[in-house]
Design a protein around this motif. Structure first.
Motif, PDB file in Angstrom:
ATOM      1  N   LYS A   4       0.854  -1.185   0.000  1.00 59.64           N
ATOM      2  CA  LYS A   4       0.000   0.000   0.000  1.00 59.64           C
ATOM      3  C   LYS A   4       0.895   1.242   0.000  1.00 59.64           C
ATOM      4  O   LYS A   4       1.894   1.288   0.713  1.00 59.64           O
ATOM      5  N   VAL A   6      -0.572   4.850  -1.082  1.00 58.29           N
ATOM      6  CA  VAL A   6      -1.514   5.943  -0.841  1.00 58.29           C
ATOM      7  C   VAL A   6      -0.827   7.303  -0.685  1.00 58.29           C
ATOM      8  O   VAL A   6      -0.660   7.821   0.420  1.00 58.29           O
TER       9      VAL A   6
ATOM     10  N   ARG B  32      -5.540   5.788  -8.388  1.00 62.96           N
ATOM     11  CA  ARG B  32      -6.941   6.222  -8.282  1.00 62.96           C
ATOM     12  C   ARG B  32      -7.041   7.613  -8.904  1.00 62.96           C
ATOM     13  O   ARG B  32      -6.396   8.555  -8.443  1.00 62.96           O
ATOM     14  N   GLU B 102      -9.444  12.925  -7.160  1.00 59.22           N
ATOM     15  CA  GLU B 102      -8.270  12.127  -6.803  1.00 59.22           C
ATOM     16  C   GLU B 102      -7.231  12.047  -7.913  1.00 59.22           C
ATOM     17  O   GLU B 102      -7.555  12.006  -9.100  1.00 59.22           O
ATOM     18  N   ASP B 106      -2.366   4.211  -5.165  1.00 57.64           N
ATOM     19  CA  ASP B 106      -2.991   3.380  -4.140  1.00 57.64           C
ATOM     20  C   ASP B 106      -1.992   2.345  -3.643  1.00 57.64           C
ATOM     21  O   ASP B 106      -1.733   2.230  -2.459  1.00 57.64           O
ATOM     22  N   SER B 107      -1.409   1.602  -4.558  1.00 59.88           N
ATOM     23  CA  SER B 107      -0.469   0.553  -4.145  1.00 59.88           C
ATOM     24  C   SER B 107       0.461   0.200  -5.297  1.00 59.88           C
ATOM     25  O   SER B 107       0.256   0.650  -6.431  1.00 59.88           O
TER      26      SER B 107
END
Lengths: 218, 121
Positions: A4, A6, B32, B102, B106-107
């Motif tokens: 992850k 983000v 995203r 956005e 995310d990853s």
């Protein structure tokens, strides 16, 4: 292995834009980021604005263009300190490019900085530069559907100047439909109808700008 | 056209994140992207492919999740709606934007760079 992350992709620009903002805030300088398509009247608006602010405000200008210094030469005639940034192909200014111009202006002698962004209706909207307000200019020859096709710029702008209204009798531009589109996309947008050619509507624009800039000067 | 700038910023972050984790390679990236961002998917994919050459993410695949516009209307509650409108299309009230702007990672999928393998000859 999936991990992850983000993170905001444009976070590096956001950091620089915040630093720019602090830099201007410390000096009480109000910064306007002027955006719009090529040919919409950004430089003409700048000229009309400089004529009217002369003697009241110490204005500085940063001119963003992909190439050439024609606009900066046009503006330098008004006796205001002007810096040209050539983006070398990039379709927008970002925080770092604006910071690059810091050494070339004497900010102790400026209380209102106008940054004319690269002519483009999309990309500049995505990059903060440390401004207090984004203002966009659109001309009636571009068509009333633009808020729906290029919504982001309408959404990030505090004010919209609808230019070339002297041409309204000659073009199919539905003013009411345009206003309704623009306000659905950004209900807080201040819309001002102007003509840089005839001077119509410019008083209201200057009032708006001076009010915003006065707030910053305190 | 600013997709190239976005791809470059993305690659800087991927380099940082890969280095921090001792990864040799990034093979897949999930993004995203909000429907209100000014990003054209195909342009970003192309820019990423070009800009990633010679980086830790060379050849990585991009997975883009498009995030819809959601607003909170003071009258109608939270709703997802079509189009770039910040007003509620049901009742005309001014809404508050919840999602759609956005532009985020995310990853990512990484391959080990060899660290942490001690004890597994």
């Amino acid at each position: 292995m999936e991990v992850k992350v983000v993170r905001d992709i444009l976070e590096a620009n956001e950091v620089i834009a915040r630093q720019n903002r602090d830099f201007f805030a410390e000096r009480g300088i109000y910064v306007l980021n002027l955006m719009g398509s090529p040919g919409t009247g950004k430089t003409s608006l700048l000229e009309r604005t400089l004529e009217r602010l002369k003697g009241h405000w110490r204005v500085g200008v940063i001119e963003g263009d992909i190439a050439t210094s024609q606009d900066a030469e046009r503006i330098a005639r008004y006796g205001v300190p002007t810096v040209q940034i050539n983006t070398g192909g990039a379709c927008h200014l970002d925080g770092n490019m604006v910071r690059g111009a810091f050494g070339e202006l004497d900010f102790d002698q400026i209380d209102l900085l106008i940054v004319e962004n690269v002519g483009n209706l999309v990309c500049p909207a995505e990059f903060r530069i440390g401004e207090d307000d984004k203002v966009m200019i659109l001309s009636v020859t571009e068509g009333e559907d633009k808020p729906l096709k290029y919504p982001l710029m309408f959404q990030v702008s505090s004010a919209l100047l609808l230019n070339k209204i002297d041409l309204l009798p000659y073009v199919d531009f539905d003013l009411e439909r345009f206003r309704s589109y623009a306000l659905k996309v950004n209900p807080r947008l201040q819309i001002m109808e102007i003509s840089c050619k005839t001077g119509e509507g410019l008083e209201r624009w200057i009032e708006w700008l001076e009010e915003r800039a006065s707030g910053k000067r305190g | 056209m600013h997709e190239l700038s976005i791809a470059q910023s993305l690659l800087e972050i991927l380099e940082q994140e890969a280095k921090a984790r001792g990864a040799a390679k990034v093979t897949r990236v999930k993004l995203r992207i909000g429907a209100l961002s000014g990003v054209v998917r195909e342009a970003l994919e192309f820019a990423f492919e070009v800009a990633s050459g010679g980086t830790v993410a060379e050849g990585a695949s991009l997975e883009i999740e498009e995030v819809p516009v959601r607003i909170r209307c003071p009258r109608c509650g939270v709703l997802e709606q079509e189009g770039p409108f910040l007003v509620c299309l049901r009742c005309g009230e001014v809404g508050v934007l919840l999602s759609g702007r956005e532009l985020e990672i995310d990853s990512m999928e990484i391959e080990d760079g060899g660290q942490g393998r001690q004890g597994h000859p």
